[in-house]
Design a protein around this motif. Structure first.
Motif: not given
Ligand code: FES
Lengths: 131, 410
Positions: A63, A93-95, A97
């Protein structure tokens, strides 16, 4: 959601990269014998985390690393400016946030929980992680 | 630790994994979810990446020319209908695996002979242990905002053909609920008659984000046709920052939080209070992508109002809540309360063990893997299995899927 408990089993030392290859305010993602670990640098200090978000297990170490968003208010409660505070950086986290404190690995919205951490050392300019 | 035991780490370029859902596959294995049937009742494609294929199915030559002549930059906001708001929170969310500089938020897999949208969808399904997936569009969810009724009608037809004939036909695990251009009842009937019963078609969808009063007599033919065929009808929601009450909100967070349930509440309220379940008892009603937290609210609110003003809803033979508990709701985004017992209470109030249908919403930025349901501490294993797949297998009459590890490993 589970607590980032300390690893229990015997540790293996991994040679990661020259310390200068870890960008200040960012990091690298490495595969340590099948386990992915993110190694980040903040104000010269290194921090290593398991690439597994506490939410749904997303690749948190892939991320963005950004200063926390803050609003500066004046005495009357009016917004003066919005800015990113680089002294307090977040791993996001890129999934979905979820944000983590880059220095402690704590979940920003509930500091009872934190990412699993790994020991990082630097010897002769080389970064090592025990995982 | 002596240095002779030191091993070399393998550096992953740009902190990126080879595939955005690598962790999902690991998480699903950890939970043993490849061994239970999972039906994703609301997943998406970014259909505009295949716009020329869709445009080829547009029947009106002038509408087709508009889509052929203009660049995609004009088409999405100008001819389909733009929907405001940065889904990525300034690039913090890497929807579908896209990061800064990527041209597409939807990397199309290499499908070989297979249609790339089908191949990409199957790959994400395998990573999330999903056995069946119902595919919906992305920009075209907002077609109900398009004042050009001809474009609405034409594009809906063309999208349906593309989805059913080109994408879903590629694999029996892919399913569709074609869109109904509800403003045009004749065209809805044509759509139902053309697509019902075709491989992969499990019902029809009406977008929540449109302004037709669906209880008017002119629309009853459409519901009568669906009723006769005993088909499910889904209302799929979306937010709209341009909607007057939302224009006062400071951020997309507020618009996103309220927008989805807002439009779902309006459609559900109208369906119930105008007695649609009494008129059309064979239709199964599904509400998609609005979460769940609004359902207990509406149950209490409508019952209370109905008791005071029942003459305004003369077709009802039961309390509004009783109709609502017979409906279906997709899970994404699953709203866990801070206290697990509160999540349980929400689940019980809406009859969740029967009414909830798992949905991923993948590849959108607020997608849920099946872990969102499996990890609920107060749901029994039987309830989790029902929500993840059992309810949908029964509702859509789907054959039991082949379980086990993914056929196409990501
Ligand atoms: S998995 Fe990381 S925010 Fe959801």
């Amino acid at each position: 959601m589970s607590d980032g408990a300390a690893p229990g089993s015997a540790l293996q030392r991994y040679r990661v990269c020259p310390v200068d290859d870890v960008p200040e305010g960012g990091g690298v993602l490495v595969d340590l014998g099948g386990r992915e670990v993110g190694v980040f640098k903040h104000q010269g200090e290194l921090h290593a985390y398991d690439n597994r978000c506490l939410h749904q297990g997303g690749p948190v170490c892939s991320g963005e690393v950004l200063g926390v968003t803050r609003l500066e208010l004046d005495a009357g409660g009016e917004v003066v400016r919005e800015y990113l505070d680089d002294s307090d950086r977040r791993l996001i986290c890129p999934w979905h946030g979820w944000e983590y404190d880059l220095v402690t690995g704590e979940l920003a919205h509930d500091r009872r929980f934190r990412l699993r951490r790994f020991e990082v050392t630097v010897e002769d300019g080389i970064v090592y992680v025990d995982a | 630790m002596s240095t002779d035991t030191v091993r070399d780490a393998r550096l992953l370029p740009d902190r990126r994994q080879p595939y955005y859902l690598d962790n999902a596959e690991r998480e699903m294995r950890r939970r043993g979810l490849y061994d239970i049937p999972i039906v994703d009742c609301d997943s998406h494609c970014y259909e505009t990446v295949c716009l020329p294929e869709i445009v080829a199915y547009i029947e009106n030559p002038n509408v087709r020319r508009s889509f052929e002549f203009n660049s995609p930059l004009i088409i999405e906001p100008g001819l389909i209908s733009g929907n405001m708001g940065d889904r990525t929170v300034g690039g913090r969310l890497h929807a579908g695996g896209a990061v800064s500089g990527d041209e597409e938020v939807y990397p199309l897999g290499e499908g070989g002979e297979m249609h790339p949208v089908a191949a990409t969808t199957l790959r994400s399904m395998d990573a999330m242990a999903i056995d069946y997936s119902i595919l919906f569009p992305t920009p075209m969810l907002n077609l109900g905002l398009n004042p050009d009724l001809k474009v609405r009608e034409e594009l809906t037809w063309a999208f349906n053909r593309w989805l059913v004939e080109d994408v879903v036909s590629a694999d029996p695990r892919l399913l569709a609920m074609p869109l109904l251009p509800i403003h045009e009842p004749e065209q809805c009937l044509r759509t139902i008659r053309a697509f019902a019963g075709r491989p992969g078609v499990v019902g029809f969808m009406i977008t929540c984000l449109q302004y037709e009063p669906l209880h008017r007599n002119r629309y009853m033919r459409v519901f009568a046709e669906l009723n006769e065929r005993g088909l499910p009808v889904a209302f799929h929601s979306a937010p709209n920052w341009r909607e007057r009450p939302f224009t006062v909100l400071d951020s997309f967070l507020g618009v996103h939080a309220l927008g989805f349930p807002f439009y779902a509440m309006i459609q559900l309220t109208n369906v119930v209070l105008t007695g649609m379940p009494e008129r059309f008892p064979n239709i199964r009603w599904i509400f998609m992508e609005a979460g769940q937290a609004w359902v207990p609210f509406l149950i209490a609110r409508l019952d209370n109002e109905y008791k005071q003003r029942s003459s305004e809803a003369p077709l009802l033979k039961r309390l509004p809540s009783e109709y609502i508990r017979d409906m279906y709701f997709t899970t994404q985004p699953f709203e866990s309360h801070e206290r697990a017992e509160d999540t349980r209470a929400m689940f019980d109030m809406m009859n969740g063990g029967r009414s909830l249908l798992y949905a991923s919403d993948y590849p959108h930025q607020d997608f849920d893997t099946p872990a969102s349901i499996w990890d609920q501490p107060r749901f029994t294993e039987e309830e989790r299995k029902a929500v993840l797949g059992g309810n949908a297998l029964e509702l859509f009459g789907l054959p039991m899927p082949k379980l086990g590890e993914p056929a196409v490993s990501s």
